[in-house]
Scaffold this motif. Sequence first.
Motif, PDB file in Angstrom:
ATOM      1  N   ILE A   1       0.875  -1.178   0.000  1.00 16.05           N
ATOM      2  CA  ILE A   1       0.000   0.000   0.000  1.00 16.05           C
ATOM      3  C   ILE A   1       0.908   1.223   0.000  1.00 16.05           C
ATOM      4  CG2 ILE A   1      -1.736   1.311   1.285  1.00 16.05           C
ATOM      5  CD1 ILE A   1      -3.046  -1.248   2.037  1.00 16.05           C
ATOM      6  N   ILE A   2       0.639   2.135  -0.907  1.00 13.65           N
ATOM      7  CA  ILE A   2       1.476   3.323  -1.018  1.00 13.65           C
ATOM      8  C   ILE A   2       0.661   4.543  -0.599  1.00 13.65           C
ATOM      9  CG2 ILE A   2       1.076   3.511  -3.532  1.00 13.65           C
ATOM     10  CD1 ILE A   2       4.182   4.277  -3.565  1.00 13.65           C
ATOM     11  N   ILE A   3       1.216   5.307   0.343  1.00 10.88           N
ATOM     12  CA  ILE A   3       0.522   6.500   0.856  1.00 10.88           C
ATOM     13  C   ILE A   3       1.526   7.648   0.735  1.00 10.88           C
ATOM     14  CG2 ILE A   3      -0.791   7.462   2.792  1.00 10.88           C
ATOM     15  CD1 ILE A   3      -1.160   4.680   3.891  1.00 10.88           C
ATOM     16  N   TRP A   4       1.571   8.239  -0.433  1.00  7.70           N
ATOM     17  CA  TRP A   4       2.666   9.156  -0.790  1.00  7.70           C
ATOM     18  C   TRP A   4       2.185  10.592  -0.760  1.00  7.70           C
ATOM     19  CZ3 TRP A   4       7.109   6.581  -0.985  1.00  7.70           C
ATOM     20  CH2 TRP A   4       8.248   7.282  -1.347  1.00  7.70           C
ATOM     21  N   ASP A   5       2.754  11.407   0.103  1.00  2.00           N
ATOM     22  CA  ASP A   5       2.365  12.830   0.207  1.00  2.00           C
ATOM     23  C   ASP A   5       0.863  12.947   0.497  1.00  2.00           C
ATOM     24  OD1 ASP A   5       4.987  13.325  -0.478  1.00  2.00           O
ATOM     25  OD2 ASP A   5       4.558  13.869  -2.551  1.00  2.00           O
ATOM     26  N   VAL A   6       0.358  12.091   1.354  1.00  6.02           N
ATOM     27  CA  VAL A   6      -1.084  12.052   1.618  1.00  6.02           C
ATOM     28  C   VAL A   6      -1.419  12.289   3.094  1.00  6.02           C
ATOM     29  CG1 VAL A   6      -3.084  10.479   1.684  1.00  6.02           C
ATOM     30  CG2 VAL A   6      -1.673  10.588  -0.360  1.00  6.02           C
ATOM     31  N   LEU A   7      -0.678  11.647   4.017  1.00  9.33           N
ATOM     32  CA  LEU A   7      -1.056  11.697   5.448  1.00  9.33           C
ATOM     33  C   LEU A   7      -1.153  13.122   5.984  1.00  9.33           C
ATOM     34  CD1 LEU A   7       0.686   8.928   7.552  1.00  9.33           C
ATOM     35  CD2 LEU A   7      -1.669   9.053   6.769  1.00  9.33           C
ATOM     36  N   GLU A   8      -0.302  14.029   5.471  1.00 10.68           N
ATOM     37  CA  GLU A   8      -0.317  15.409   5.952  1.00 10.68           C
ATOM     38  C   GLU A   8      -1.574  16.161   5.523  1.00 10.68           C
ATOM     39  OE1 GLU A   8       1.721  14.039   3.839  1.00 10.68           O
ATOM     40  OE2 GLU A   8       2.405  15.350   2.241  1.00 10.68           O
ATOM     41  N   HIS A   9      -2.346  15.564   4.587  1.00  8.32           N
ATOM     42  CA  HIS A   9      -3.556  16.217   4.070  1.00  8.32           C
ATOM     43  C   HIS A   9      -4.832  15.723   4.743  1.00  8.32           C
ATOM     44  CE1 HIS A   9      -1.684  17.889   0.318  1.00  8.32           C
ATOM     45  NE2 HIS A   9      -0.841  16.902   0.521  1.00  8.32           N
ATOM     46  N   VAL A  10      -4.771  14.608   5.472  1.00  6.65           N
ATOM     47  CA  VAL A  10      -6.022  13.953   5.864  1.00  6.65           C
ATOM     48  C   VAL A  10      -6.503  14.400   7.244  1.00  6.65           C
ATOM     49  CG1 VAL A  10      -5.493  11.938   4.437  1.00  6.65           C
ATOM     50  CG2 VAL A  10      -4.967  11.872   6.884  1.00  6.65           C
ATOM     51  N   TYR A  11      -7.810  14.280   7.435  1.00  2.00           N
ATOM     52  CA  TYR A  11      -8.412  14.715   8.697  1.00  2.00           C
ATOM     53  C   TYR A  11      -7.968  13.816   9.839  1.00  2.00           C
ATOM     54  CZ  TYR A  11     -12.033  16.308  11.866  1.00  2.00           C
ATOM     55  OH  TYR A  11     -12.700  16.822  12.928  1.00  2.00           O
ATOM     56  N   ASN A  12      -7.937  12.504   9.577  1.00  2.00           N
ATOM     57  CA  ASN A  12      -7.635  11.552  10.640  1.00  2.00           C
ATOM     58  C   ASN A  12      -6.594  10.528  10.156  1.00  2.00           C
ATOM     59  OD1 ASN A  12      -7.629   9.426  12.481  1.00  2.00           O
ATOM     60  ND2 ASN A  12      -9.778   9.758  13.029  1.00  2.00           N
ATOM     61  N   PRO A  13      -5.302  10.778  10.401  1.00  2.00           N
ATOM     62  CA  PRO A  13      -4.264   9.873   9.881  1.00  2.00           C
ATOM     63  C   PRO A  13      -4.338   8.465  10.479  1.00  2.00           C
ATOM     64  CG  PRO A  13      -3.285  11.560  11.314  1.00  2.00           C
ATOM     65  CD  PRO A  13      -4.726  11.926  11.134  1.00  2.00           C
ATOM     66  N   VAL A  14      -4.833   8.335  11.706  1.00  2.00           N
ATOM     67  CA  VAL A  14      -4.911   7.007  12.348  1.00  2.00           C
ATOM     68  C   VAL A  14      -5.904   6.121  11.585  1.00  2.00           C
ATOM     69  CG1 VAL A  14      -5.474   5.771  14.474  1.00  2.00           C
ATOM     70  CG2 VAL A  14      -4.282   7.968  14.587  1.00  2.00           C
ATOM     71  N   ARG A  15      -7.024   6.731  11.197  1.00  2.00           N
ATOM     72  CA  ARG A  15      -8.050   6.000  10.444  1.00  2.00           C
ATOM     73  C   ARG A  15      -7.463   5.448   9.137  1.00  2.00           C
ATOM     74  NH1 ARG A  15     -13.025   9.922  10.214  1.00  2.00           N
ATOM     75  NH2 ARG A  15     -12.241  10.352   8.140  1.00  2.00           N
ATOM     76  N   ILE A  16      -6.614   6.246   8.479  1.00  2.00           N
ATOM     77  CA  ILE A  16      -6.016   5.831   7.194  1.00  2.00           C
ATOM     78  C   ILE A  16      -5.067   4.650   7.414  1.00  2.00           C
ATOM     79  CG2 ILE A  16      -4.449   6.576   5.313  1.00  2.00           C
ATOM     80  CD1 ILE A  16      -7.123   7.975   5.156  1.00  2.00           C
ATOM     81  N   ILE A  17      -4.247   4.731   8.462  1.00  2.00           N
ATOM     82  CA  ILE A  17      -3.264   3.655   8.681  1.00  2.00           C
ATOM     83  C   ILE A  17      -3.976   2.382   9.168  1.00  2.00           C
ATOM     84  CG2 ILE A  17      -1.145   2.986   9.916  1.00  2.00           C
ATOM     85  CD1 ILE A  17      -0.624   5.138   7.857  1.00  2.00           C
ATOM     86  N   LYS A  18      -5.001   2.545  10.018  1.00  2.00           N
ATOM     87  CA  LYS A  18      -5.758   1.358  10.488  1.00  2.00           C
ATOM     88  C   LYS A  18      -6.422   0.649   9.315  1.00  2.00           C
ATOM     89  CE  LYS A  18      -6.874   2.266  15.307  1.00  2.00           C
ATOM     90  NZ  LYS A  18      -7.856   2.843  16.250  1.00  2.00           N
ATOM     91  N   LYS A  19      -7.024   1.423   8.420  1.00  2.00           N
ATOM     92  CA  LYS A  19      -7.696   0.825   7.253  1.00  2.00           C
ATOM     93  C   LYS A  19      -6.658   0.166   6.342  1.00  2.00           C
ATOM     94  CE  LYS A  19     -11.064   0.131   4.254  1.00  2.00           C
ATOM     95  NZ  LYS A  19     -12.415  -0.374   4.385  1.00  2.00           N
ATOM     96  N   SER A  20      -5.463   0.773   6.225  1.00  2.00           N
ATOM     97  CA  SER A  20      -4.404   0.179   5.396  1.00  2.00           C
ATOM     98  C   SER A  20      -3.966  -1.159   5.987  1.00  2.00           C
ATOM     99  CB  SER A  20      -3.194   1.119   5.317  1.00  2.00           C
ATOM    100  OG  SER A  20      -3.575   2.333   4.756  1.00  2.00           O
TER     101      SER A  20
END
Length: 301
Positions: free
Chosen positions: A174-193
């Motif tokens: 899973i590639i998350i490139w230049d994205v985490l700094e833009h998202v409302y909830n970074p934990v939600r993104i990593i948990k879903k990944s």
Amino acid sequence: MKGKFGPFEGILEETTCPVCRETNEVSKVPEAKLIFRSHGGIGYYRCSQCNLMYASPRFTEESMLKIYEREEFADLSEFNNWSYEKWKESRNRSYNVQKLKIMLVERYLSQGDRILDVGCGTGLFILEANKKGFLCEGVEPSLMLSNICKNVLKVPVNHTLLENFVPPYKFNGIIIWDVLEHVYNPVRIIKKSFELSEWGGFLFLQVPNYRGISNQYKNLLCRLGIRDNEYRHFGFPWHVYSFDKRSLSFLLGKTGFKVILFESWSHWLKDGWRNPLLKKLSIYLRKWCLSDYIVCVAKKV
Ligand SMILES: [Zn+2]
């Protein structure tokens, strides 16, 4: 409270560290140190527990998502008559970065492996990865950007938030490139990944690095009031976090990933400069993570 930053308007809300708030077993909110406050009233804090640097107040989730539908967010004019051959011949930063990303991914994954590109933007990585024999598809919440994927690059893209994406299979990378700094909830993104990854699968990330030499210098000028410390330097309102190795390890560790690589790519490397001195310097910036962005690989173990 409403806020306007250049062409971007939205509703502002105060926040505490979004990583610790989501991952703490105890209810106590860790203290945060104010690093500087912009003229526009935005505070940039560093969390005392996880080291994440975050902006507060920042836009609500709804206001944040609207940024990526505005044409001022990105100059997409090159996609008006875009061709793969022209892009490849240009050897510009956008092309070189995709090549570097492919080389990184090829160190851990093999042809035929499934890759998900989260926040894939215009789909350039998907195009290049599929040409290299990977099975790559993207998730992109912006309609404006996913339309470029579909209509111009013609790569597989799912126009949805990652949280709502339900594929019938899991991914090797899973590639998350230049994205985490833009998202409302970074934990939600990593948990879903984590949920979407195979066991032994890899996560490839790039995020802003506040320990980078140039970022530290700009932060110092802002703190001293020498530099115009409006949103431009940090990237507000679209960038709401900046990381260091510790904050990234904390976030990934709390969600079940193990960090296996940290490095950083200088602009000289991304621009393909061949000057021997700059090449040598790029090697050290890469090894010691001193450029403006951190590259990280983590494994689901
Ligand atoms: Zn924190």
